[in-house]
Design a protein around this motif. Sequence first.
Motif, PDB file in Angstrom:
ATOM      1  N   CYS A  45       1.058  -1.247   0.049  1.00 35.16           N
ATOM      2  CA  CYS A  45      -0.126  -0.048  -0.039  1.00 35.16           C
ATOM      3  C   CYS A  45       0.856   1.141  -0.178  1.00 35.16           C
ATOM      4  O   CYS A  45       1.783   1.289   0.822  1.00 35.16           O
TER       5      CYS A  45
ATOM      6  N   LEU B  83      -9.461  -6.141   4.103  1.00 32.60           N
ATOM      7  CA  LEU B  83     -10.323  -4.894   3.510  1.00 32.60           C
ATOM      8  C   LEU B  83     -11.449  -5.528   2.658  1.00 32.60           C
ATOM      9  O   LEU B  83     -11.124  -6.521   2.132  1.00 32.60           O
TER      10      LEU B  83
ATOM     11  N   ASP C 120      -3.292  -6.105   6.467  1.00 34.11           N
ATOM     12  CA  ASP C 120      -4.809  -5.989   7.058  1.00 34.11           C
ATOM     13  C   ASP C 120      -5.691  -6.570   5.952  1.00 34.11           C
ATOM     14  O   ASP C 120      -5.506  -6.864   4.772  1.00 34.11           O
TER      15      ASP C 120
ATOM     16  N   ILE D 290      -3.752   2.125   6.326  1.00 34.07           N
ATOM     17  CA  ILE D 290      -3.831   0.810   5.986  1.00 34.07           C
ATOM     18  C   ILE D 290      -2.228   0.141   6.051  1.00 34.07           C
ATOM     19  O   ILE D 290      -1.444   1.054   5.704  1.00 34.07           O
TER      20      ILE D 290
END
Length: 257
Positions: free
Chosen positions: A186, A227, A225, A221
């Motif tokens: 990310c 999502l 993680d 983020i």
Amino acid sequence: LALHLDSMNRERQREQEAVYAEAQRMIAEEVDLETDRVIVLASSEWHVGVVGIVASKLLEQYHRPTIMLVEEEGRLRGSARSLGGFDIAAALQECSAHLLRFGGHALAAGLSLRPEDLEEFRRRLSQVASARLSREALIPRLVIDAEVGLHEIDEHLLASLQLLEPYGHGNPEPLFLTRGVEVLDCRPVGSEGRHLKLYVRQDARTMECIGFGLGAEARRIETGDRLDLCYTPEINEYGGTRGIQLRLEALRPARAN
């Protein structure tokens, strides 16, 4: 001619971004988003040619009918943009005692008025909006066409979706939901980190994602993680390579089923 047009377009983009930033500052200082159901902003410093575009961006960001006005030659004139369920042309008709001219349709309109009538116009429009717009109508909602797994996103699906084009008002692009993807990478990308680049995995399938205007999400983020993603799949061709990417509309921490 092409270079001249490109230069003019870049100048327009710079002007648009400056007006957008100034409008956001004014909203933060002058508008109570807890109570105000319509946004009306005015300035003598803006260019009338970009206020319609900026009003559309503010509508998308704040999910409220938005009017942007420019003062020039002793008059205020500008553009209005509205969301479904609030007919801005009809609302302006109810405020016509404070306007010099106006015209448009349910979602967009143009108008002009005297600067000394601005406050009364703003007050009357606020009354109309309070009567016709519920608090629930101001909560942005996404209409999702299907919940899918990443393994279902392939070029065959995209070819099928192309048969539904052209997209636009009345025929929006399909919007998909995929739950519980794992974040592999990310980072913010683009000018000033305004956009979000994600690489995600679900089972054995890995996907690249781009979220335009979602760069601030990168701070929240982390790798690993989980999502839930709302997106439109598309073909991305860049640097001689071709692949599928997910154009993100929204994301959130994964929720348990």
